[in-house]
Design an enzyme around this catalytic site. Structure first.
Site, PDB file in Angstrom:
ATOM      1  N   HIS A   5       3.436  10.831   0.239  1.00 62.87           N
ATOM      2  CA  HIS A   5       4.351  10.297   1.254  1.00 62.87           C
ATOM      3  C   HIS A   5       5.823  10.348   0.833  1.00 62.87           C
ATOM      4  CE1 HIS A   5       0.867   8.802   3.462  1.00 62.87           C
ATOM      5  NE2 HIS A   5       0.430   8.232   2.346  1.00 62.87           N
ATOM      6  N   HIS A  64       0.842  -1.193   0.000  1.00 66.56           N
ATOM      7  CA  HIS A  64       0.000   0.000   0.000  1.00 66.56           C
ATOM      8  C   HIS A  64       0.879   1.246   0.000  1.00 66.56           C
ATOM      9  CE1 HIS A  64      -3.655   2.367   1.825  1.00 66.56           C
ATOM     10  NE2 HIS A  64      -3.091   2.982   0.801  1.00 66.56           N
ATOM     11  N   GLU A 120       1.037   7.864  -4.014  1.00 71.95           N
ATOM     12  CA  GLU A 120       1.867   7.497  -2.864  1.00 71.95           C
ATOM     13  C   GLU A 120       3.155   8.302  -2.839  1.00 71.95           C
ATOM     14  OE1 GLU A 120       1.140   5.404  -0.256  1.00 71.95           O
ATOM     15  OE2 GLU A 120      -0.859   5.542  -1.126  1.00 71.95           O
TER      16      GLU A 120
END
Length: 229
Positions: free
Chosen positions: A121, A63, A117
């Site tokens: 992040h 993930h 992502e």
């Protein structure tokens, strides 16, 4: 003289920009490395779409690799100007499609998921060592190192729609990796608590598992279903 002065200013600005990237990279305490079980994802969302490359393997998928602070806070979207460049990860694409597939709808190649992502992040972990390629490569190596499905299978815990003790799941992963995981569950349409996501903690280099300074607060039943996929 004016040209030399302007060049000097540009050099100073470049140095400041470089130092700001280093500061961003160090402004967190550890990573959460998060993997999800595809069977539970599909039940959680009530529907899912397989990637354009076809149905993924019945294995945990990545993930994300998320910078995190010990107080529960986390940085995000640290550099909106640094969009993911597909060319930077072209040699990783086949591995990402296998180990980091997107199950969201509509069906896609996965690049949209990876871009999200990275931008949310990955930009907060950016440093001299962790660029776009390094970020995704680190996550792929962590998945291989954890080998969650094998760890659970070795303990007799299999994706067969049966229910297993939550503590046994944690113990199996700790026995295999040396570190206690965080577990997130979902509730399916039949109100079953299912094994959904596994959180492992990683040092700020993105290479070594560590004991979690702070485990995510997620609720699970004492027995959880490990659904087929």
């Amino acid at each position: 003289m004016k040209m030399k002065l302007n060049f000097s200013i540009l050099i100073k600005l470049a140095i400041l920009q470089y130092l700001s990237v280093l500061c961003i990279a160090e402004d967190f305490d550890f990573f959460y490395f998060v993997q999800q079980w595809p069977g539970s994802y599909c039940d959680t969302k009530h529907s899912c779409c397989y990637p354009r490359t076809g149905k993924p393997d019945a294995d945990f998928g990545i993930h994300g690799l998320w910078p995190q602070n010990e107080d529960g806070s986390y940085p995000q979207n640290c550099n909106r100007d640094n969009a993911l460049d597909e060319d930077q990860i072209s040699d990783l694409t086949s591995s990402l499609q296998k180990d980091w597939p997107s199950l969201s709808c509509p069906s896609s190649t996965g690049f949209r998921f990876w871009s999200h992502e990275w931008e949310k992040h990955g930009t907060c972990a950016e440093s001299e060592e962790i660029d776009q390629h390094g970020y995704f490569e680190a996550a792929l190596k962590l998945k291989e190192k954890a080998n969650l499905l094998q760890a659970l299978n070795n303990a007799g815990i299999k994706p067969d729609d049966e229910f297993y003790d939550l503590d046994s799941i944690k113990e199996a992963i700790k026995d295999a990796t040396g570190f206690t995981p965080g577990i997130e569950c979902n509730i399916d349409a039949s109100r079953n608590s299912q094994l959904y996501q596994v959180f492992m903690c990683v040092d700020i280099s993105g290479s070594e598992f560590i004991e979690c300074p702070e485990l995510p607060k997620r609720r699970c039943a004492s027995k959880v279903q490990f659904p087929k996929f």
